[in-house]
Write a protein that holds these residues in place. Structure first.
Motif, mmCIF file in Angstrom:
data_model
loop_
_atom_site.group_PDB
_atom_site.id
_atom_site.type_symbol
_atom_site.label_atom_id
_atom_site.label_comp_id
_atom_site.label_asym_id
_atom_site.label_seq_id
_atom_site.Cartn_x
_atom_site.Cartn_y
_atom_site.Cartn_z
ATOM 1 N N UNK A 164 104.880 107.355 -11.157
ATOM 2 C CA UNK A 164 104.663 108.217 -12.388
ATOM 3 C C UNK A 164 105.254 109.382 -11.951
ATOM 4 N N UNK A 165 104.869 110.159 -10.627
ATOM 5 C CA UNK A 165 105.286 111.332 -10.324
ATOM 6 C C UNK A 165 106.843 111.428 -10.276
ATOM 7 N N UNK A 166 107.435 110.440 -9.642
ATOM 8 C CA UNK A 166 109.063 110.341 -9.578
ATOM 9 C C UNK A 166 109.487 110.420 -11.085
ATOM 10 N N UNK A 167 108.995 109.620 -11.856
ATOM 11 C CA UNK A 167 109.285 109.417 -13.430
ATOM 12 C C UNK A 167 109.404 111.008 -14.074
ATOM 13 N N UNK A 195 99.425 115.914 -5.974
ATOM 14 C CA UNK A 195 100.543 115.793 -7.035
ATOM 15 C C UNK A 195 100.644 117.019 -8.060
ATOM 16 N N UNK A 196 99.432 117.389 -8.470
ATOM 17 C CA UNK A 196 99.461 118.590 -9.514
ATOM 18 C C UNK A 196 100.394 119.742 -8.634
ATOM 19 N N UNK A 197 100.119 119.989 -7.656
ATOM 20 C CA UNK A 197 100.829 121.218 -7.078
ATOM 21 C C UNK A 197 102.323 120.848 -7.065
ATOM 22 N N UNK A 198 102.634 119.672 -6.744
ATOM 23 C CA UNK A 198 104.349 119.475 -6.530
ATOM 24 C C UNK A 198 104.861 119.358 -7.919
ATOM 25 N N UNK A 263 95.793 129.261 -17.412
ATOM 26 C CA UNK A 263 97.168 128.668 -16.683
ATOM 27 C C UNK A 263 97.095 128.818 -15.209
ATOM 28 N N UNK A 264 97.484 127.560 -14.585
ATOM 29 C CA UNK A 264 97.164 127.231 -13.330
ATOM 30 C C UNK A 264 98.581 127.557 -12.592
ATOM 31 N N UNK A 265 98.645 127.532 -11.370
ATOM 32 C CA UNK A 265 99.839 127.757 -10.494
ATOM 33 C C UNK A 265 99.554 126.902 -9.235
ATOM 34 N N UNK A 266 100.747 126.733 -8.764
ATOM 35 C CA UNK A 266 100.896 125.665 -7.521
ATOM 36 C C UNK A 266 99.818 126.013 -6.454
ATOM 37 N N UNK A 267 99.546 127.547 -6.522
ATOM 38 C CA UNK A 267 98.703 127.803 -5.161
ATOM 39 C C UNK A 267 97.241 127.701 -5.527
ATOM 40 N N UNK A 268 96.672 127.288 -6.587
ATOM 41 C CA UNK A 268 95.727 126.769 -6.670
ATOM 42 C C UNK A 268 94.600 127.960 -7.151
#
Length: 333
Positions: A164-167, A195-198, A263-268
């Motif tokens: 699912x992540x790759x899709x 997964x969320x961060x990526x 809003x969320x960012x990859x840094x958490x």
């Protein structure tokens, strides 16, 4: 079948913190100039004195400003962090409305399930494997956008999660826009967080919100997949909704929740703040400019610009006052 719920009303703007609004200009002038008269505020902000007096009266009614003398000839701003907390309390009421919308929608779902044989555009299937298959199909067929509400429980295997992540990453690379609402503690989940961060780093727009009502995916305006777990987690019903009034209702619920979310960012959300950054955030929330912050804290303007940019990025904020509000929500202030 009952009528689907209407979309929630758009939240009112954070007027005292919005420098572009009438109330924001007046409040923020008082932050910088305590004990000012209405005429002085009007002169500095370029506004009519009568309009300033009206704004002061409304701000006072909301306890954002208070008279500095018994005759109310001069005024003081309440501390910015107190104003932020007041606005967040109102936000809780909007969250309650969101939960009510979810409850109304749940009743609509159950009614739709009972009438599935008679309701055009609705199909009910059972089980986690059917849900995962429908989600994969949605990723593959979406052409413009995919909207997701991501909440536990999860039904896929580790291999499903990888696929699912790759899709999703492949579809985003092909130009499909993804917007995902995550539950509030998703960054603390050891399975979800990586997964969320990526996917955020790959271009997904992400926000977080407490009390999300259901697990949902909407591909373009053509198909929605909703998971309805029973009392037993293994007892899962999956709604496949094609263009219909129900699909419009699901779309409305997503957009209403999106407006309420942070809003969320990859840094958490775990960024460490020192005392100076907290001071900068508090002044940002009050609408202070970089120059004003630099003067107040005896810093160079370039240093302030650099630290403000880093704080907004860490918070996933697009405006300065939004950064202040989000920081308060996350307990940074």
């Amino acid at each position: 079948m009952p009528e689907p719920p209407e979309p929630l009303e758009r939240p009112e703007p954070l007027a005292p913190l919005d420098a572009g609004s009438e109330h924001g200009a007046v409040y923020q002038d008082l932050v910088r100039h305590p004990g000012a008269r209405a005429e002085e505020v009007a002169a500095r902000t370029g506004r009519d004195t009568a309009a300033v007096r009206a704004a002061l009266a409304e701000l006072a009614a909301q306890d954002h400003v208070v008279p500095a003398d018994p005759t109310a000839r001069t005024w003081e701003a309440q501390p910015p962090i107190r104003v932020v907390e007041t606005l967040l309390a109102r936000d809780l009421l909007r969250h309650a409305a969101a939960r009510q919308a979810g409850a109304d929608l749940e009743r609509f779902y159950r009614s739709a399930r009972r009438e599935a044989g008679r309701y055009e555009g609705l199909e009910v299937v059972e089980g986690g494997p059917r849900f995962i298959a429908a989600v994969k199909h949605m990723h593959r067929t979406a052409r413009n956008q995919v909207r997701i509400i991501d909440v536990p429980p999860y039904y896929g295997t580790p291999a499903d999660n990888i696929e699912l992540e790759e899709l999703q990453r492949g579809r985003m690379a092909a130009g499909v826009a993804y917007r995902t609402l995550y539950y509030e503690s998703a960054f603390d989940d050891p399975v979800t967080a990586p997964i969320m961060t990526r996917v955020i780093e790959a271009g997904e727009q992400a926000r977080t919100l407490a009390d999300l009502p259901l697990k949902l995916l909407i591909g373009d305006d053509q198909l929605a997949v909703a998971a309805l777990p029973g009392e037993d987690p293994a007892d899962l019903s999956v709604l496949l909704v094609r263009p219909s009034s129900l699909l419009r209702a699901l779309s409305n619920v997503f957009e209403s929740l999106w407006k309420l979310a942070v809003p969320a960012s990859a840094s958490g959300t775990g960024t460490h703040l020192d005392a100076r950054d907290r001071q900068i955030l508090t002044l940002m929330a009050s609408g202070a400019t970089d120059e004003a912050i630099a003067r107040r804290l005896d810093l160079g303007r370039r240093t302030v610009v650099r630290r403000v940019s880093a704080l907004q990025q860490a918070l996933g904020a697009t405006t300065r006052f939004q950064a202040g509000v989000q920081a308060a929500r996350r307990g940074w202030l």
